[in-house]
Design an enzyme around this catalytic site. Structure first.
Site, mmCIF file in Angstrom:
data_model
loop_
_atom_site.group_PDB
_atom_site.id
_atom_site.type_symbol
_atom_site.label_atom_id
_atom_site.label_comp_id
_atom_site.label_asym_id
_atom_site.label_seq_id
_atom_site.Cartn_x
_atom_site.Cartn_y
_atom_site.Cartn_z
ATOM 1 N NE ARG A 7 25.768 52.168 32.427
ATOM 2 C CZ ARG A 7 26.640 53.053 32.887
ATOM 3 N NH1 ARG A 7 26.242 54.065 33.621
ATOM 4 N NH2 ARG A 7 27.913 52.914 32.648
ATOM 5 C CD GLN A 180 25.622 60.674 29.295
ATOM 6 O OE1 GLN A 180 26.629 60.013 29.537
ATOM 7 N NE2 GLN A 180 24.878 60.455 28.232
ATOM 8 C CD1 TRP A 182 24.929 57.175 27.034
ATOM 9 C CD2 TRP A 182 24.802 55.079 27.798
ATOM 10 N NE1 TRP A 182 23.736 56.649 26.627
ATOM 11 C CE2 TRP A 182 23.627 55.368 27.080
ATOM 12 C CE3 TRP A 182 24.943 53.818 28.387
ATOM 13 C CZ2 TRP A 182 22.608 54.434 26.921
ATOM 14 C CZ3 TRP A 182 23.918 52.894 28.229
ATOM 15 C CH2 TRP A 182 22.777 53.201 27.507
ATOM 16 C CE LYS A 183 30.636 61.258 30.339
ATOM 17 N NZ LYS A 183 29.496 61.485 29.448
ATOM 18 C CG HIS A 184 33.774 55.299 34.758
ATOM 19 N ND1 HIS A 184 34.160 56.406 34.017
ATOM 20 C CD2 HIS A 184 34.725 54.353 34.539
ATOM 21 C CE1 HIS A 184 35.284 56.131 33.379
ATOM 22 N NE2 HIS A 184 35.654 54.895 33.678
#
Length: 385
Positions: A7, A180, A182-184
Protein backbone atom coordinates in the site's frame (compact mmCIF):
# COMPACT_ATOMS: atom_id res chain seq x y z
CA UNK A 1 9.42 -14.07 3.65
CA UNK A 2 8.08 -10.91 5.28
CA UNK A 3 5.39 -9.77 2.85
CA UNK A 4 5.38 -6.04 2.10
CA UNK A 5 1.86 -4.68 2.45
CA UNK A 6 1.83 -3.17 -1.02
CA UNK A 7 0.00 0.00 0.00
CA UNK A 8 1.19 3.52 -0.76
CA UNK A 9 -1.12 5.28 1.69
CA UNK A 10 0.58 8.17 3.46
CA UNK A 11 0.57 11.87 4.21
CA UNK A 12 -0.94 12.79 0.84
CA UNK A 13 -4.06 10.73 1.52
CA UNK A 14 -4.32 12.07 5.08
CA UNK A 15 -4.16 15.63 3.73
CA UNK A 16 -6.79 14.82 1.10
CA UNK A 17 -9.21 13.41 3.69
CA UNK A 18 -8.62 16.36 5.99
CA UNK A 19 -9.27 18.77 3.12
CA UNK A 20 -12.69 17.22 2.53
CA UNK A 21 -13.64 17.03 6.20
CA UNK A 22 -12.69 20.65 6.81
CA UNK A 23 -14.74 21.70 3.78
CA UNK A 24 -17.83 20.33 5.49
CA UNK A 25 -19.04 18.74 2.21
CA UNK A 26 -18.64 14.98 2.03
CA UNK A 27 -21.29 14.35 -0.65
CA UNK A 28 -20.12 14.35 -4.26
CA UNK A 29 -23.34 15.84 -5.65
CA UNK A 30 -22.37 19.22 -4.19
CA UNK A 31 -18.64 18.67 -3.74
CA UNK A 32 -15.71 18.97 -6.14
CA UNK A 33 -13.45 15.95 -5.53
CA UNK A 34 -15.39 13.28 -7.45
CA UNK A 35 -15.80 15.52 -10.49
CA UNK A 36 -12.07 16.33 -10.37
CA UNK A 37 -11.24 12.61 -10.16
CA UNK A 38 -13.44 11.98 -13.20
CA UNK A 39 -11.60 14.63 -15.19
CA UNK A 40 -8.20 13.24 -14.17
CA UNK A 41 -9.07 9.64 -15.08
CA UNK A 42 -10.69 10.68 -18.37
CA UNK A 43 -7.52 12.59 -19.21
CA UNK A 44 -5.28 9.65 -18.23
CA UNK A 45 -7.27 7.20 -20.35
CA UNK A 46 -8.01 9.61 -23.19
CA UNK A 47 -11.77 9.10 -22.93
CA UNK A 48 -14.61 11.61 -23.16
CA UNK A 49 -16.26 10.43 -19.95
CA UNK A 50 -15.40 8.91 -16.58
CA UNK A 51 -18.19 8.18 -14.10
CA UNK A 52 -17.20 7.57 -10.49
CA UNK A 53 -19.18 5.21 -8.30
CA UNK A 54 -19.06 3.35 -5.00
CA UNK A 55 -17.21 0.16 -6.04
CA UNK A 56 -15.77 -1.76 -8.94
CA UNK A 57 -18.87 -3.97 -8.86
CA UNK A 58 -21.01 -0.84 -9.13
CA UNK A 59 -18.97 0.27 -12.16
CA UNK A 60 -19.66 -3.09 -13.79
CA UNK A 61 -23.35 -2.72 -12.98
CA UNK A 62 -23.28 0.67 -14.71
CA UNK A 63 -21.70 -0.99 -17.75
CA UNK A 64 -24.46 -3.59 -17.93
CA UNK A 65 -27.03 -0.80 -17.65
CA UNK A 66 -25.26 0.89 -20.55
CA UNK A 67 -25.58 -2.30 -22.61
CA UNK A 68 -29.33 -2.24 -21.85
CA UNK A 69 -30.20 -5.97 -21.94
CA UNK A 70 -33.85 -6.97 -21.92
CA UNK A 71 -34.81 -9.50 -19.21
CA UNK A 72 -33.47 -12.89 -20.24
CA UNK A 73 -30.85 -11.50 -22.63
CA UNK A 74 -27.38 -13.04 -22.41
CA UNK A 75 -23.98 -11.56 -21.63
CA UNK A 76 -20.94 -13.69 -22.41
CA UNK A 77 -18.13 -13.58 -19.87
CA UNK A 78 -15.33 -15.60 -18.29
CA UNK A 79 -15.60 -18.15 -15.45
CA UNK A 80 -12.22 -17.09 -13.99
CA UNK A 81 -13.05 -13.80 -12.30
CA UNK A 82 -14.46 -12.30 -9.14
CA UNK A 83 -18.23 -12.67 -8.70
CA UNK A 84 -18.42 -8.89 -9.00
CA UNK A 85 -18.14 -9.42 -12.75
CA UNK A 86 -21.22 -11.62 -12.85
CA UNK A 87 -23.49 -10.19 -10.12
CA UNK A 88 -24.41 -7.09 -12.19
CA UNK A 89 -25.60 -9.33 -15.04
CA UNK A 90 -28.08 -11.02 -12.72
CA UNK A 91 -29.00 -7.68 -11.14
CA UNK A 92 -30.29 -6.54 -14.54
CA UNK A 93 -32.23 -9.81 -15.02
CA UNK A 94 -29.81 -10.93 -17.71
CA UNK A 95 -28.17 -14.35 -17.99
CA UNK A 96 -24.41 -14.94 -17.78
CA UNK A 97 -23.04 -17.26 -20.44
CA UNK A 98 -19.59 -18.59 -19.64
CA UNK A 99 -17.06 -18.94 -22.44
CA UNK A 100 -13.84 -20.88 -21.99
CA UNK A 101 -10.42 -19.33 -21.57
CA UNK A 102 -7.00 -19.43 -23.17
CA UNK A 103 -5.01 -21.87 -20.97
CA UNK A 104 -1.92 -19.70 -21.42
CA UNK A 105 -3.25 -16.79 -19.35
CA UNK A 106 -6.84 -17.48 -18.25
CA UNK A 107 -8.32 -14.69 -20.37
CA UNK A 108 -11.35 -15.19 -22.63
CA UNK A 109 -10.79 -17.30 -25.73
CA UNK A 110 -12.39 -15.38 -28.64
CA UNK A 111 -13.09 -18.66 -30.43
CA UNK A 112 -15.13 -19.93 -27.50
CA UNK A 113 -16.96 -16.60 -27.32
CA UNK A 114 -17.81 -16.69 -31.03
CA UNK A 115 -19.35 -20.16 -30.72
CA UNK A 116 -21.72 -18.95 -27.96
CA UNK A 117 -23.13 -15.84 -29.66
CA UNK A 118 -26.85 -16.30 -30.26
CA UNK A 119 -30.05 -14.35 -30.84
CA UNK A 120 -30.28 -13.25 -27.20
CA UNK A 121 -26.65 -12.20 -26.79
CA UNK A 122 -26.43 -8.54 -25.82
CA UNK A 123 -22.84 -7.99 -24.70
CA UNK A 124 -19.41 -9.51 -24.13
CA UNK A 125 -17.74 -8.78 -20.80
CA UNK A 126 -13.98 -9.39 -20.96
CA UNK A 127 -11.71 -9.42 -17.91
CA UNK A 128 -8.03 -8.46 -18.06
CA UNK A 129 -7.16 -11.18 -15.58
CA UNK A 130 -4.38 -10.39 -13.07
CA UNK A 131 -3.46 -7.36 -15.22
CA UNK A 132 -2.68 -9.31 -18.40
CA UNK A 133 -4.23 -7.80 -21.55
CA UNK A 134 -7.13 -9.87 -22.87
CA UNK A 135 -7.58 -10.33 -26.62
CA UNK A 136 -9.97 -7.42 -26.85
CA UNK A 137 -9.20 -6.48 -30.46
CA UNK A 138 -10.62 -9.84 -31.55
CA UNK A 139 -13.50 -9.51 -29.11
CA UNK A 140 -14.31 -6.00 -30.34
CA UNK A 141 -14.39 -7.31 -33.92
CA UNK A 142 -16.84 -10.01 -32.82
CA UNK A 143 -18.94 -7.48 -30.94
CA UNK A 144 -19.09 -5.13 -33.91
CA UNK A 145 -19.95 -7.95 -36.30
CA UNK A 146 -22.93 -9.00 -34.18
CA UNK A 147 -24.04 -5.60 -32.89
CA UNK A 148 -22.98 -6.29 -29.29
CA UNK A 149 -21.54 -4.10 -26.54
CA UNK A 150 -17.99 -4.94 -25.43
CA UNK A 151 -17.37 -4.27 -21.74
CA UNK A 152 -13.84 -4.42 -20.29
CA UNK A 153 -13.43 -5.34 -16.63
CA UNK A 154 -10.14 -3.63 -15.72
CA UNK A 155 -10.45 -4.05 -11.96
CA UNK A 156 -7.06 -5.81 -11.92
CA UNK A 157 -5.63 -3.92 -14.85
CA UNK A 158 -4.81 -0.29 -14.08
CA UNK A 159 -2.52 0.95 -16.89
CA UNK A 160 -2.49 -2.42 -18.64
CA UNK A 161 -1.40 -1.72 -22.21
CA UNK A 162 -2.97 -3.23 -25.30
CA UNK A 163 -1.04 -3.89 -28.53
CA UNK A 164 -0.41 -0.53 -30.13
CA UNK A 165 -0.02 1.21 -26.78
CA UNK A 166 -3.60 2.14 -25.91
CA UNK A 167 -4.80 1.35 -22.40
CA UNK A 168 -7.05 -1.55 -21.45
CA UNK A 169 -10.54 -0.17 -20.95
CA UNK A 170 -10.52 1.86 -24.16
CA UNK A 171 -11.07 -0.93 -26.71
CA UNK A 172 -14.67 -1.62 -25.71
CA UNK A 173 -17.63 0.70 -25.41
CA UNK A 174 -17.21 0.76 -21.61
CA UNK A 175 -14.21 0.09 -19.35
CA UNK A 176 -14.52 -0.49 -15.60
CA UNK A 177 -11.89 0.26 -12.94
CA UNK A 178 -11.75 -0.67 -9.25
CA UNK A 179 -10.38 1.20 -6.23
CA UNK A 180 -10.97 -1.64 -3.75
CA UNK A 181 -8.51 -2.12 -0.89
CA UNK A 182 -6.18 -4.57 -2.65
CA UNK A 183 -6.12 -3.12 -6.16
CA UNK A 184 -3.16 -1.16 -7.58
CA UNK A 185 -4.54 2.01 -5.97
CA UNK A 186 -7.31 2.25 -3.39
CA UNK A 187 -9.78 4.37 -1.52
CA UNK A 188 -11.12 1.34 0.37
CA UNK A 189 -13.86 0.76 -2.18
CA UNK A 190 -14.69 2.73 -5.28
CA UNK A 191 -15.11 2.35 -9.01
CA UNK A 192 -14.97 4.24 -12.29
CA UNK A 193 -16.63 3.54 -15.64
CA UNK A 194 -15.02 5.10 -18.71
CA UNK A 195 -16.50 5.57 -22.17
CA UNK A 196 -16.35 7.71 -25.30
CA UNK A 197 -20.07 7.30 -25.94
CA UNK A 198 -22.16 10.27 -24.79
CA UNK A 199 -25.40 8.28 -24.65
CA UNK A 200 -23.90 5.45 -22.61
CA UNK A 201 -22.26 7.96 -20.27
CA UNK A 202 -25.59 9.68 -19.69
CA UNK A 203 -27.28 6.35 -18.98
CA UNK A 204 -24.59 5.34 -16.48
CA UNK A 205 -24.50 8.71 -14.73
CA UNK A 206 -28.28 8.66 -14.26
CA UNK A 207 -28.21 5.11 -12.91
CA UNK A 208 -25.50 6.01 -10.39
CA UNK A 209 -27.67 8.87 -9.04
CA UNK A 210 -31.13 7.31 -8.60
CA UNK A 211 -32.21 8.39 -12.07
CA UNK A 212 -32.20 11.98 -10.86
CA UNK A 213 -32.18 14.53 -13.63
CA UNK A 214 -30.45 17.26 -11.65
CA UNK A 215 -31.20 19.87 -14.32
CA UNK A 216 -34.94 19.33 -13.91
CA UNK A 217 -35.27 19.75 -10.14
CA UNK A 218 -36.35 16.75 -8.08
CA UNK A 219 -37.30 14.74 -11.13
CA UNK A 220 -36.43 11.07 -11.66
CA UNK A 221 -36.03 10.07 -15.29
CA UNK A 222 -35.55 6.29 -14.95
CA UNK A 223 -35.30 3.41 -12.52
CA UNK A 224 -31.88 3.54 -10.91
CA UNK A 225 -29.85 2.97 -7.76
CA UNK A 226 -27.54 5.15 -5.69
CA UNK A 227 -23.97 4.29 -6.55
CA UNK A 228 -22.45 7.71 -5.87
CA UNK A 229 -18.84 7.93 -4.73
CA UNK A 230 -18.27 10.09 -1.66
CA UNK A 231 -15.95 13.09 -1.59
CA UNK A 232 -13.73 11.28 0.93
CA UNK A 233 -13.31 8.33 -1.43
CA UNK A 234 -12.62 10.63 -4.36
CA UNK A 235 -10.06 12.77 -2.55
CA UNK A 236 -8.11 9.72 -1.39
CA UNK A 237 -8.36 8.21 -4.87
CA UNK A 238 -6.96 11.40 -6.41
CA UNK A 239 -3.92 11.22 -4.12
CA UNK A 240 -3.51 7.56 -5.06
CA UNK A 241 -3.91 8.25 -8.77
CA UNK A 242 -0.83 10.48 -8.68
CA UNK A 243 1.15 7.46 -7.42
CA UNK A 244 -0.25 4.98 -9.98
CA UNK A 245 2.52 5.22 -12.62
CA UNK A 246 5.16 4.51 -9.98
CA UNK A 247 3.13 1.61 -8.55
CA UNK A 248 2.80 -0.11 -11.93
CA UNK A 249 6.42 0.60 -12.90
CA UNK A 250 7.69 -0.99 -9.67
CA UNK A 251 5.54 -4.08 -10.15
CA UNK A 252 6.71 -4.43 -13.74
CA UNK A 253 10.35 -4.12 -12.74
CA UNK A 254 10.31 -6.94 -10.17
CA UNK A 255 8.02 -9.13 -12.28
CA UNK A 256 10.57 -8.92 -15.10
CA UNK A 257 13.28 -9.98 -12.66
CA UNK A 258 11.29 -13.04 -11.58
CA UNK A 259 10.59 -14.04 -15.19
CA UNK A 260 14.30 -13.85 -15.96
CA UNK A 261 15.10 -15.97 -12.92
CA UNK A 262 12.56 -18.70 -13.80
CA UNK A 263 13.10 -18.92 -17.55
CA UNK A 264 15.04 -22.18 -17.43
CA UNK A 265 12.39 -24.27 -15.67
CA UNK A 266 10.74 -26.95 -17.84
CA UNK A 267 6.96 -27.44 -18.13
CA UNK A 268 6.19 -24.10 -16.54
CA UNK A 269 4.47 -21.34 -18.52
CA UNK A 270 5.46 -17.86 -17.43
CA UNK A 271 3.23 -14.87 -18.19
CA UNK A 272 3.96 -12.60 -21.12
CA UNK A 273 5.25 -9.22 -20.03
CA UNK A 274 3.70 -7.26 -22.91
CA UNK A 275 1.43 -4.64 -21.36
CA UNK A 276 1.00 -6.55 -18.07
CA UNK A 277 0.16 -4.53 -14.95
CA UNK A 278 0.87 -7.37 -12.46
CA UNK A 279 -1.98 -7.33 -9.99
CA UNK A 280 -0.87 -10.88 -9.24
CA UNK A 281 1.97 -12.92 -10.70
CA UNK A 282 0.42 -16.01 -12.39
CA UNK A 283 2.25 -19.19 -13.37
CA UNK A 284 0.75 -22.07 -15.35
CA UNK A 285 2.10 -25.45 -14.17
CA UNK A 286 1.66 -27.61 -17.24
CA UNK A 287 2.07 -30.87 -15.29
CA UNK A 288 -0.93 -30.00 -13.12
CA UNK A 289 1.03 -29.66 -9.89
CA UNK A 290 -0.02 -26.13 -8.96
CA UNK A 291 -1.70 -27.18 -5.67
CA UNK A 292 1.43 -28.99 -4.48
CA UNK A 293 3.73 -26.15 -5.49
CA UNK A 294 1.47 -23.55 -3.87
CA UNK A 295 1.42 -25.51 -0.61
CA UNK A 296 5.21 -25.70 -0.57
CA UNK A 297 5.59 -22.00 -1.30
CA UNK A 298 3.11 -21.08 1.41
CA UNK A 299 5.12 -23.13 3.91
CA UNK A 300 8.18 -21.16 2.85
CA UNK A 301 6.34 -17.95 3.72
CA UNK A 302 5.65 -16.92 0.14
CA UNK A 303 2.06 -15.69 -0.40
CA UNK A 304 1.01 -18.11 -3.15
CA UNK A 305 -2.14 -20.09 -3.81
CA UNK A 306 -3.46 -22.46 -6.42
CA UNK A 307 -6.44 -21.84 -8.66
CA UNK A 308 -7.24 -18.26 -7.57
CA UNK A 309 -10.87 -19.38 -7.00
CA UNK A 310 -12.34 -22.33 -5.10
CA UNK A 311 -14.00 -23.26 -8.39
CA UNK A 312 -14.52 -21.46 -11.69
CA UNK A 313 -17.73 -19.46 -11.63
CA UNK A 314 -19.51 -21.80 -14.03
CA UNK A 315 -19.23 -24.40 -11.26
CA UNK A 316 -20.15 -22.12 -8.32
CA UNK A 317 -22.99 -23.17 -5.96
CA UNK A 318 -24.86 -19.94 -6.73
CA UNK A 319 -26.43 -21.47 -9.85
CA UNK A 320 -28.42 -23.90 -7.70
CA UNK A 321 -29.81 -21.11 -5.48
CA UNK A 322 -32.79 -18.78 -5.81
CA UNK A 323 -32.10 -15.34 -7.30
CA UNK A 324 -34.98 -13.13 -6.07
CA UNK A 325 -36.94 -14.43 -3.10
CA UNK A 326 -37.79 -18.02 -3.97
CA UNK A 327 -37.66 -17.34 -7.72
CA UNK A 328 -34.83 -18.50 -9.94
CA UNK A 329 -35.72 -16.00 -12.66
CA UNK A 330 -33.95 -15.29 -15.02
CA UNK A 331 -32.17 -18.63 -14.51
CA UNK A 332 -35.15 -21.01 -14.90
CA UNK A 333 -33.75 -24.16 -16.51
CA UNK A 334 -30.26 -22.65 -16.59
CA UNK A 335 -27.13 -24.76 -16.44
CA UNK A 336 -23.77 -23.05 -17.02
CA UNK A 337 -21.65 -24.22 -19.91
CA UNK A 338 -18.75 -26.56 -19.21
CA UNK A 339 -15.43 -24.74 -19.61
CA UNK A 340 -12.79 -27.48 -19.56
CA UNK A 341 -9.77 -25.21 -19.93
CA UNK A 342 -10.90 -22.93 -17.09
CA UNK A 343 -11.81 -25.90 -14.92
CA UNK A 344 -8.39 -27.50 -15.37
CA UNK A 345 -6.64 -24.20 -14.66
CA UNK A 346 -8.47 -23.68 -11.39
CA UNK A 347 -8.17 -27.30 -10.32
CA UNK A 348 -4.60 -28.14 -11.32
CA UNK A 349 -2.48 -25.72 -13.34
CA UNK A 350 -2.92 -22.11 -12.16
CA UNK A 351 -0.64 -20.75 -9.45
CA UNK A 352 -0.81 -17.11 -8.36
CA UNK A 353 1.69 -15.23 -6.22
CA UNK A 354 0.62 -12.03 -4.48
CA UNK A 355 2.47 -9.11 -6.03
CA UNK A 356 2.92 -5.49 -5.11
CA UNK A 357 5.04 -2.40 -5.57
CA UNK A 358 7.09 -2.87 -2.39
CA UNK A 359 8.77 -6.09 -3.46
CA UNK A 360 12.53 -5.84 -3.78
CA UNK A 361 15.20 -7.77 -5.65
CA UNK A 362 15.76 -9.75 -2.44
CA UNK A 363 12.11 -10.82 -2.40
CA UNK A 364 12.38 -11.88 -6.02
CA UNK A 365 15.53 -13.89 -5.35
CA UNK A 366 13.85 -15.74 -2.48
CA UNK A 367 10.72 -16.50 -4.52
CA UNK A 368 12.80 -17.70 -7.49
CA UNK A 369 14.99 -19.90 -5.31
CA UNK A 370 12.04 -21.57 -3.59
CA UNK A 371 10.15 -22.13 -6.84
CA UNK A 372 13.23 -23.58 -8.51
CA UNK A 373 14.04 -26.00 -5.68
CA UNK A 374 10.46 -27.03 -5.03
CA UNK A 375 9.44 -27.26 -8.67
CA UNK A 376 12.40 -29.43 -9.56
CA UNK A 377 11.51 -31.71 -6.68
CA UNK A 378 7.88 -31.93 -7.74
CA UNK A 379 8.72 -32.61 -11.39
CA UNK A 380 11.60 -35.07 -10.84
CA UNK A 381 10.83 -38.46 -12.43
CA UNK A 382 9.41 -40.90 -9.90
CA UNK A 383 12.15 -43.50 -10.58
CA UNK A 384 14.92 -40.98 -9.80
CA UNK A 385 16.98 -41.49 -6.63
Amino acid sequence: MAEPDGRTLGDEEVAAAERVIRSGMLNSVWGTEARALEREIARLYGTRHAITCSSGTAALHLSVVAAAPDPGDEIITTPITDFGTVAPILAQNAVPVFADVDPCDGNLDPGSVAALIGPRTKAIMAVHLFGAPARVAELRALADEHGLTLIEDCAQAWLTELPGGRLAGTAGQVGCLSLQQWKHITCGDGGVAITDDDELAGRMRLFSDKGWDRAAGRSHAAFALNYRMTELQAAVARAQLAKLPGVVAARRRTAAQLIDALKGLPRIRLPRQDGHAWWLFPIVCQDGNAPELAAHLAKAGIPARAGYLAEPLNRAPVWDAAVYGTSRYPLDGYRPNPCPQAERMVERTLLVIDWNENYTAAHVELIAAEITVLYQGLTRPRHAH
